[in-house]
Structure formats: structure tokens, C-alpha cells
Design an enzyme around this catalytic site. Sequence first.
Site, mmCIF file in Angstrom:
data_model
loop_
_atom_site.group_PDB
_atom_site.id
_atom_site.type_symbol
_atom_site.label_atom_id
_atom_site.label_comp_id
_atom_site.label_asym_id
_atom_site.label_seq_id
_atom_site.Cartn_x
_atom_site.Cartn_y
_atom_site.Cartn_z
ATOM 1 N N SER A 290 -1.029 -3.351 -9.388
ATOM 2 C CA SER A 290 0.023 -3.565 -8.396
ATOM 3 C C SER A 290 0.618 -4.961 -8.535
ATOM 4 C CB SER A 290 -0.524 -3.397 -6.976
ATOM 5 O OG SER A 290 -0.942 -2.074 -6.764
ATOM 6 N N PHE B 289 8.396 -8.456 -3.250
ATOM 7 C CA PHE B 289 9.569 -7.606 -3.079
ATOM 8 C C PHE B 289 9.582 -7.104 -1.642
ATOM 9 C CE2 PHE B 289 11.337 -3.250 -3.223
ATOM 10 C CZ PHE B 289 12.490 -3.393 -3.973
ATOM 11 N N LEU C 186 11.277 -4.833 0.984
ATOM 12 C CA LEU C 186 12.205 -3.771 1.370
ATOM 13 C C LEU C 186 11.714 -3.095 2.653
ATOM 14 C CD1 LEU C 186 14.679 -1.907 0.750
ATOM 15 C CD2 LEU C 186 13.109 -0.451 -0.552
ATOM 16 N N THR C 187 10.448 -2.635 2.623
ATOM 17 C CA THR C 187 9.887 -1.894 3.749
ATOM 18 C C THR C 187 9.784 -2.765 4.999
ATOM 19 O OG1 THR C 187 8.650 -0.478 2.271
ATOM 20 C CG2 THR C 187 7.825 -0.640 4.516
ATOM 21 N N ARG D 235 7.670 2.675 -10.044
ATOM 22 C CA ARG D 235 7.104 4.008 -9.932
ATOM 23 C C ARG D 235 6.785 4.590 -11.306
ATOM 24 N NH1 ARG D 235 11.698 6.089 -6.573
ATOM 25 N NH2 ARG D 235 10.742 5.155 -4.739
ATOM 26 N N ARG E 124 -28.022 11.462 -15.264
ATOM 27 C CA ARG E 124 -28.678 11.803 -14.007
ATOM 28 C C ARG E 124 -29.487 13.097 -14.167
ATOM 29 N NH1 ARG E 124 -30.705 10.194 -9.109
ATOM 30 N NH2 ARG E 124 -30.403 11.817 -7.540
ATOM 31 N N GLN F 282 -23.570 24.393 -14.432
ATOM 32 C CA GLN F 282 -22.236 24.980 -14.498
ATOM 33 C C GLN F 282 -21.277 24.330 -13.495
ATOM 34 O OE1 GLN F 282 -22.432 29.224 -14.246
ATOM 35 N NE2 GLN F 282 -23.630 29.422 -16.121
ATOM 36 N N GLU G 65 5.638 3.024 -2.681
ATOM 37 C CA GLU G 65 6.663 3.284 -3.691
ATOM 38 C C GLU G 65 7.198 4.714 -3.578
ATOM 39 O OE1 GLU G 65 7.273 1.009 -6.475
ATOM 40 O OE2 GLU G 65 5.940 -0.508 -5.646
#
Lengths: 464, 266
Positions: free
Chosen positions: A156, A194, A196-197, A323, A348, A359, A443
Site C-alpha cells: 500500500s 492521496f 480523496l475519501t 487498483r 503437520r 482428502q 480503492e
Amino acid sequence: MTRSGPPKADETPVSQTLPEALQSDAVVESREGERDVPRHAAPAGNGAPAGVQATQRAARRVTFQGVDYYDLSSLLTDEQRMARDTVRRFVDERVMPVIEEHYQAASFPRELIEPMAELGVFGANLPEEYGCAGLDNVAYGLIMQELERGDSGVRSFASVQGALVMYPIFAFGSDEQKRHWLPRMAAGQAIGCFGLTEPDFGSNPAGMRTVAERTADGWRLNGSKMWITNGTIADVAVVWAKTRGDEADGAGGVDGAGVGTIRGFLVERGTPGYAAPEMHRKHSLRASVTSELTFDDCEIPAANLLPESGGLKSPLMCLTQARYGIAWGACGSAMACYDEAVRYSRERIQFDRPIGGFQLTQAKLAEMLTEVTKAQLLAYHLGRLKDDGKMKPVQVSLAKRNNVHMAMEVARTARTILGANGITSEYQVMRHMNNLESVYTYEGTHEIHTLVLGQDITGIPAYV
Amino acid sequence: MKIVVCIKHVPARDSRLRIAQSGEWIEERDLSWEINEPDTYALEEALRLREKHGGEVLAITAGPDRAAEALKRGLAMGADRAIHLAGDVFNAADANATARGLADALRGEAPDLVLAGVQSDDKGYAATGVMLAELLGMPHSTLIMEVEVLDGRVKVKREMESGWFEWLELPLPAVLTIQSGINQVRYSTLKGIMAAKKKDLRRVEAPAAGSAGTGPAGTGPAGTSPTALHGLAFPSRTSRAEIFDGDGKAAAGSLWERLRRDGKLR
């Protein structure tokens, strides 16, 4: 033992056998305390001392080998492979040893900024004339993948620095702004964020309340931004605000939209009226700085307007860049979780056999590998489209939406394979899982990308 | 000073190796490749010497087409130029054949110093550097841990057994094989990777097998190996161990008897 050079008169004679050598302090010394890296030795019989060899091959570092079931590597150029591998090694050696401690302490690993800059990670797909590496977009995506294999917070940081701050300065900035900021930011000497929000406008940025009012010699900003990565540590913020009072001089944006147009501004640290307090007590992206930005009659000079920005499409163009990196980054998180789950399932033991032999576990691993592989192919092809100049923002929405969701599912499934151990800090899966909760929402939320695709499919927007 | 670094392209670490159908080599199709790790320490040492003394670092490899990638990685790390002695014959070549190929390619270069990793991670002969020295008529030293270039000479610290070192001085030009782990190998920077595209990577075709070569008498043309690899097998796993009782002398005697009885000694 070979001795090739003629001895000098003042040189202590070199013994030909070990017992003699051990007696001669002048030519031999103990390595005590010097050996911190495993070394190789020659096999016996070529003149190499035999006694060294037992310790040599031990303790080779376990390094991340990647997950590449469909041999995507063979489609990459040498430069793309080298870019991936150098960042992969960096993450192994520099990020992995420190990231869990930072995550637990909720601190960003600032010590990584300088070495990441030396590597050339910031704005790596921007041109060399601005001090950037000038890589293609596939290589850039691979870098994001490898960084997020370490931690979404580290990726990020790089995404914001490169795609959300350097990119808008590159795309919308003046020559002077580019020359001033881009080389400094590539070198890690300046950090960006940045904005914006806003607290009340996340998925609906068009409703933003932050206002830039024209003044005699610049702009006056008022408003606030929220959920801003790097905010508190940033030297410069790219802030998006609605303009007011600029009708007369026609500065209403390149699209001529006039009053109320959203435009980008560079707000520098220390500007009166600007504050960036950190948001604490997060359960996700703990090794990343998240902040609030506040502007209280914050006066900024006219030269700090990004002159080519105009309208909501400008910040949305930035988000498309970031993005794109997230679509790759999510592959990295998923690869880390899958790799850890595979290793664990081999080691394990339950009911006297490795759980990888059951399975149910195999079904989980097969599903994880299938989804990781599909996501990698999606990211790779998206990168090729971007390099060919054909990439559409809706295609980025599809890849971000699919790959982050995929990574969350892989992280959660990996956690179930690791059982109770999966919730501890000894393993990575839960750190990735918690981080991805943020990546899912930032984003462009998963839901909004669904509606972006819905609108593109039907032609009918669902959110207005 | 002109420093040559010999690099080999080998299967990536932790590769899952399978024996090829021929039984004489590993299956290469699904492998990824990298610079032989010991050679990265040699390259790092060369770059540091260049930073200190100036000059040029030339990377060289002998190998099939794919081996050019090892040189590109070397150029991305900081080597100034590279020579690819290209030929499939080097894929199966032994240390002698490789050394003869490298020696031929390097004769016109007149290097001051030739560095190689202590051994290759695939075949592990640890002999190519030593043979190259002999063919170039240069002195050499192996398992080097420190290199100090003096006036016309080089002072080296050489690793011995049990944690002991030896200091030697050699006249230049010389060949050194570099012990792994002696330095912190730098990262290829992204700018370095892009810059490498513009550097000189010269491809030299190896002589075809069977053609007249320049190898010493009796060894055949360059690229042909005096030794032959007849088969590969995974070591059989066993958990059995035997401990011989008694003091050292008695235990050694028992061991000797056992080895002779099992036909391991003749």
C-alpha cells in the site's frame, strides 16, 4: 594445498599441512565470530581443505519460490523476471524479518523506505528522466505482487507513493512540479499521500465537501479527508477539492466544467491550517499509517494546483493505476498464504500422517491453487493490455474485484489448514487475512466494482 | 584494473529435480534458472574492487542459449559488459572442457584478475577456476575470504579447516575462487535491470564438437570433456547407523575391517 605466488622475503612461510599451520600465528587465525553466513566448500580432492566441508551446506535460507503452476515465468521478459526476483529477494531478506513485529506494534517499517527507494520501487513504471526505472506495467505489477507477498501495508505504501501521488503529478502536474517532486519521491526523500475519501463520502466521492476557494494569490482549502494511507508521514498530499470563486479567470478545469469542478492540489507538510493526525486501533493494515487530513483555512499558492487536473475523472484515473497494482498485489498475498498452507500440510502430523494426505486438505489446496493461478493469468493479461494501451478501467475493476476476493478466500482457507496455529503470529496467514479486509474495501469497494461491471454489462447504472 | 568474473547458469535453489529419461542428466524442461549462488559473491567482490580501484568488470559464461540470462543478471547487478560463450556442448561439459572454453575466450582480454565462485551448485566440481588458471598460465588460490589489491600483487585471506585462515600474496594477474558468504551481495536495482539492456553482451559461438580445437594435447577440442557422466541416481535413504565401540584406535580398526569386508577398500 596450492601455493601459487612466489614468497616474498619478508613473508612468514606458509605451512603446507594443518598441524604446522596451526602453530603459526602469523599466517592463520581463528574465524571465531566471523562466520555468520553459510558458505560453500569445494569437495575433497581438489586441494580444498576437507575439514571445512561438514558445516558448509547446512542452514541454507528457505526462500520464497513463488507459485507458478502455469509457468507464467516463461512468458515474462528477462527484465520482468529480474524485477520480480530482485524484489522477491528483498522481501525475503528485509521485509519478512521485521514485518510481524511492526504489525503487532502497529508501526510502519520506515526503515524500509530508503532501501525500497534504492531498489527503485517507487513509480517504477514512470520515465527515467524523472529518476524512475521506466519499467513496463507487467514488471510493475510483479513488483506489487512481491511486495504484497510480504505485507499489504508495505505494498500500500508503494502503491500510494507511486500510483496515487507520483502518477497524478506526472499526469496532471506542471513541468516544474514534475521536476521538483518526482525525483525526490522516487528517491524516497519525499513521501506522498492521496486525499480523496471523506468521512461522509467514500463510494460517492462526487459528493465531497472539501472546498478550494480562489484567493488573490492562490487557494484556500477547507474540509477533511479520511482513511488516508501515509497521511501522517507524508511530505506532500495530493488533495482533491471542489473549486469555488474561479469562474472569472476561467480556471475551472481543463474540461471547462467551471464552478464546483474537482481539482487536485499539492498541500505540503507544515502548511498552516493543514493537519494529518494518525488513526489508531486498527485490526487491519497495522503495519501501515492511516490518517485523517484536515484543512482549516489552509492557504496554498497558485503554483500548487495540478494544472491539468479537472473533474472527478482525474482522481479516478489515479485509482485505476493503483487498483491495477492491487490486482497483482492480491496475488502476492494469496501466494504467501497458499505457500504457507502447503508447507504446513506436509509437516503437520495428525492420525500418524501429514494432514496433506487427507482428502479434505487436498481439496482445499487444489481449490486454492486453481484460484491463485486464474488470478495470476488475469493480472498478467491485464498488464499486457495496459502495456498495449488497451486496458479499460472496467477490466481493472473486474481484476481487482476478483483477485482481492480470491485472496481473502485463500487466506481464510489457509487459516483452516493451519488450525489453531493459523491465528498466531508465528504464521502469516492471519496477518494477510486481516489486511485483505481493508484491500477488499479500499480503492473502490468490492460492491462498487460489482456495480461498475453491472453498469458496463447492462448500460444501466445501479447507484444513481 | 580489468576483472573477469566467471558465472554459471544453474537450476534455481530448491528446485525439484528429476532425472531425465536418458539417465545421464536432470530433466531441464520444467526448471527455472539462476546465477550460481557462489558466483554472486565473486561478482560482488569484483564490483567492490572496481569501486575501490576503478576499471572494468567483465562477466563471462559458457553455456547454452538460456545461460545468457545469467549474464543479464550480472549486468543488472553492475558488470560493465559480458561474453556468452554459447554452445549446447557446455551443458554437459565438465570442468576441464569449460575451463578450456573460457581460457580461449579470455586470451585476448588480458585480465588483471579472474574471479570465480568456489564451485557450481549443480555439478560442484570446484575445479573450473583452478583449471582456468593453469590454462591461462596464472597463479591461483581457492576459498578466498578477503581480497586486497596491492601494487601488482594481490593479498588474499584463504579459508582452511576448523576455523583457521591463511594469508597469501600472489602476483597479478591471478585467478581466485571466492568462498561463499564473504560479502553481502547487492540487489539488482530496477534501474540497473533497465540499464543492463544497453550494455554490451557479446555472443561467441563455441566450436562444434569434433572440430579442431585449442585444448592441450590429449584433451580434444574445446567443449569436449575428457570425463564422461554415465548416470545419475538419487541417494538411497537409510536410517541405519552403526557405531563402533572402543577407543579411537580400536574403532578405526573395526571401521577398516568393515570397509574391507564390504568391498569398499581394495
